[in-house]
Scaffold this motif. Sequence first.
Motif, PDB file in Angstrom:
ATOM      1  N   PRO A  29      33.861  21.275  31.560  1.00  0.00           N
ATOM      2  CA  PRO A  29      34.821  21.399  30.451  1.00  0.00           C
ATOM      3  C   PRO A  29      34.686  22.698  29.663  1.00  0.00           C
ATOM      4  CG  PRO A  29      33.189  19.690  30.002  1.00  0.00           C
ATOM      5  CD  PRO A  29      32.984  20.130  31.412  1.00  0.00           C
ATOM      6  N   MET A  30      33.497  23.278  29.644  1.00  0.00           N
ATOM      7  CA  MET A  30      33.311  24.521  28.889  1.00  0.00           C
ATOM      8  C   MET A  30      33.989  25.717  29.570  1.00  0.00           C
ATOM      9  SD  MET A  30      31.925  23.764  26.091  1.00  0.00           S
ATOM     10  CE  MET A  30      31.666  25.433  25.520  1.00  0.00           C
ATOM     11  N   SER A  31      34.499  25.526  30.776  1.00  0.00           N
ATOM     12  CA  SER A  31      35.196  26.617  31.462  1.00  0.00           C
ATOM     13  C   SER A  31      36.611  26.813  30.919  1.00  0.00           C
ATOM     14  CB  SER A  31      35.252  26.353  32.970  1.00  0.00           C
ATOM     15  OG  SER A  31      36.109  25.262  33.260  1.00  0.00           O
ATOM     16  N   PHE A  32      37.075  25.892  30.077  1.00  0.00           N
ATOM     17  CA  PHE A  32      38.398  26.031  29.488  1.00  0.00           C
ATOM     18  C   PHE A  32      38.308  26.916  28.248  1.00  0.00           C
ATOM     19  CE2 PHE A  32      38.962  22.344  32.099  1.00  0.00           C
ATOM     20  CZ  PHE A  32      40.299  22.374  32.470  1.00  0.00           C
ATOM     21  N   PRO A  33      39.211  27.898  28.119  1.00  0.00           N
ATOM     22  CA  PRO A  33      39.196  28.770  26.940  1.00  0.00           C
ATOM     23  C   PRO A  33      39.330  27.968  25.649  1.00  0.00           C
ATOM     24  CG  PRO A  33      40.763  29.562  28.578  1.00  0.00           C
ATOM     25  CD  PRO A  33      40.297  28.210  29.031  1.00  0.00           C
ATOM     26  N   GLY A  34      38.547  28.339  24.667  1.00  0.00           N
ATOM     27  CA  GLY A  34      38.622  27.684  23.371  1.00  0.00           C
ATOM     28  C   GLY A  34      37.900  26.356  23.289  1.00  0.00           C
ATOM     29  N   GLN A  35      37.307  25.918  24.371  1.00  0.00           N
ATOM     30  CA  GLN A  35      36.588  24.637  24.359  1.00  0.00           C
ATOM     31  C   GLN A  35      35.297  24.795  23.560  1.00  0.00           C
ATOM     32  OE1 GLN A  35      37.924  21.947  25.609  1.00  0.00           O
ATOM     33  NE2 GLN A  35      36.277  20.485  25.625  1.00  0.00           N
ATOM     34  N   GLU A  36      35.097  23.939  22.598  1.00  0.00           N
ATOM     35  CA  GLU A  36      33.912  23.982  21.749  1.00  0.00           C
ATOM     36  C   GLU A  36      32.872  22.989  22.274  1.00  0.00           C
ATOM     37  OE1 GLU A  36      33.485  26.110  19.291  1.00  0.00           O
ATOM     38  OE2 GLU A  36      35.506  26.938  19.455  1.00  0.00           O
ATOM     39  N   GLU A  38      31.045  20.883  20.822  1.00  0.00           N
ATOM     40  CA  GLU A  38      31.132  19.554  20.212  1.00  0.00           C
ATOM     41  C   GLU A  38      32.310  18.741  20.767  1.00  0.00           C
ATOM     42  OE1 GLU A  38      33.034  22.556  17.374  1.00  0.00           O
ATOM     43  OE2 GLU A  38      31.117  22.425  18.391  1.00  0.00           O
ATOM     44  N   ASP A  39      33.244  19.407  21.456  1.00  0.00           N
ATOM     45  CA  ASP A  39      34.392  18.704  22.034  1.00  0.00           C
ATOM     46  C   ASP A  39      34.123  18.173  23.436  1.00  0.00           C
ATOM     47  OD1 ASP A  39      35.883  19.193  19.761  1.00  0.00           O
ATOM     48  OD2 ASP A  39      36.764  21.031  20.560  1.00  0.00           O
ATOM     49  N   VAL A  40      33.019  18.575  24.049  1.00  0.00           N
ATOM     50  CA  VAL A  40      32.740  18.180  25.431  1.00  0.00           C
ATOM     51  C   VAL A  40      32.709  16.664  25.569  1.00  0.00           C
ATOM     52  CG1 VAL A  40      30.996  18.239  27.257  1.00  0.00           C
ATOM     53  CG2 VAL A  40      31.583  20.327  26.031  1.00  0.00           C
ATOM     54  N   GLY A  41      32.208  15.972  24.559  1.00  0.00           N
ATOM     55  CA  GLY A  41      32.103  14.516  24.627  1.00  0.00           C
ATOM     56  C   GLY A  41      33.441  13.800  24.706  1.00  0.00           C
ATOM     57  N   ILE A  42      34.472  14.387  24.100  1.00  0.00           N
ATOM     58  CA  ILE A  42      35.788  13.733  24.167  1.00  0.00           C
ATOM     59  C   ILE A  42      36.619  14.257  25.328  1.00  0.00           C
ATOM     60  CG2 ILE A  42      35.857  13.178  21.726  1.00  0.00           C
ATOM     61  CD1 ILE A  42      38.038  15.396  21.497  1.00  0.00           C
ATOM     62  N   GLY A  43      36.334  15.452  25.796  1.00  0.00           N
ATOM     63  CA  GLY A  43      37.044  15.983  26.949  1.00  0.00           C
ATOM     64  C   GLY A  43      37.849  17.224  26.653  1.00  0.00           C
ATOM     65  N   VAL A  44      38.823  17.462  27.514  1.00  0.00           N
ATOM     66  CA  VAL A  44      39.665  18.652  27.457  1.00  0.00           C
ATOM     67  C   VAL A  44      41.087  18.213  27.132  1.00  0.00           C
ATOM     68  CG1 VAL A  44      40.552  20.607  28.786  1.00  0.00           C
ATOM     69  CG2 VAL A  44      38.212  19.810  29.165  1.00  0.00           C
ATOM     70  N   CYS A  45      41.733  18.945  26.236  1.00  0.00           N
ATOM     71  CA  CYS A  45      43.090  18.624  25.820  1.00  0.00           C
ATOM     72  C   CYS A  45      44.054  18.788  27.001  1.00  0.00           C
ATOM     73  CB  CYS A  45      43.508  19.538  24.676  1.00  0.00           C
ATOM     74  SG  CYS A  45      45.145  19.161  24.013  1.00  0.00           S
ATOM     75  N   VAL A  46      45.028  17.902  27.074  1.00  0.00           N
ATOM     76  CA  VAL A  46      46.039  17.954  28.131  1.00  0.00           C
ATOM     77  C   VAL A  46      46.705  19.327  28.170  1.00  0.00           C
ATOM     78  CG1 VAL A  46      48.263  17.030  28.900  1.00  0.00           C
ATOM     79  CG2 VAL A  46      46.499  15.494  28.079  1.00  0.00           C
ATOM     80  N   THR A  47      46.965  19.908  27.013  1.00  0.00           N
ATOM     81  CA  THR A  47      47.618  21.217  26.950  1.00  0.00           C
ATOM     82  C   THR A  47      46.800  22.272  27.685  1.00  0.00           C
ATOM     83  OG1 THR A  47      48.586  20.630  24.825  1.00  0.00           O
ATOM     84  CG2 THR A  47      48.551  22.962  25.388  1.00  0.00           C
ATOM     85  N   ASP A  48      45.487  22.245  27.531  1.00  0.00           N
ATOM     86  CA  ASP A  48      44.633  23.217  28.217  1.00  0.00           C
ATOM     87  C   ASP A  48      44.633  22.991  29.726  1.00  0.00           C
ATOM     88  OD1 ASP A  48      43.936  24.385  25.781  1.00  0.00           O
ATOM     89  OD2 ASP A  48      42.220  23.058  25.515  1.00  0.00           O
ATOM     90  N   ILE A  49      44.636  21.736  30.137  1.00  0.00           N
ATOM     91  CA  ILE A  49      44.685  21.419  31.565  1.00  0.00           C
ATOM     92  C   ILE A  49      46.023  21.868  32.138  1.00  0.00           C
ATOM     93  CG2 ILE A  49      44.642  19.550  33.269  1.00  0.00           C
ATOM     94  CD1 ILE A  49      42.842  18.010  31.194  1.00  0.00           C
ATOM     95  N   GLN A  50      47.089  21.600  31.397  1.00  0.00           N
ATOM     96  CA  GLN A  50      48.435  21.984  31.828  1.00  0.00           C
ATOM     97  C   GLN A  50      48.535  23.493  32.017  1.00  0.00           C
ATOM     98  OE1 GLN A  50      51.488  21.280  28.912  1.00  0.00           O
ATOM     99  NE2 GLN A  50      52.943  22.533  30.030  1.00  0.00           N
ATOM    100  N   GLN A  51      48.016  24.255  31.069  1.00  0.00           N
ATOM    101  CA  GLN A  51      48.085  25.713  31.167  1.00  0.00           C
ATOM    102  C   GLN A  51      47.339  26.221  32.389  1.00  0.00           C
ATOM    103  OE1 GLN A  51      46.688  27.051  27.345  1.00  0.00           O
ATOM    104  NE2 GLN A  51      48.664  26.721  26.369  1.00  0.00           N
TER     105      GLN A  51
END
Length: 102
Positions: A29-36, A38-51
């Motif tokens: 999940p940290m490979s996504f730009p802007g991923q913090e 502390e957010d790893v536990g909840i996952g990656v936003c759909v918008t980031d996956i979509q992009q």
Amino acid sequence: MFSEAELLTVFRALSNPARRQMLVWLKEPMSFPGQEPEDVGIGVCVTDIQQRAGLGQSTTSQYLAMLRQAGLVVATRRGKWTYYRRDEANIARLLETLGDVF
């Protein structure tokens, strides 16, 4: 163990290269730009996956829903945003089932 019906759902979800790729991306999940961190536990936003996927929002959401129905990812809602992360325990259970079956 996964039932035959559950395995069929998993195989359908993994039959699409884009869905398989999303599952691979979510492993890091940290490979996504802007991923913090502390957010790893909840996952990656759909918008980031979509992009990253270069797909439309509805297609991305549909693909992630199929992965969720197969038990490969977990969705978490935060306000109007949905985040996805891999369900590592269920993936391990799937691999165990495949080892037992094949």
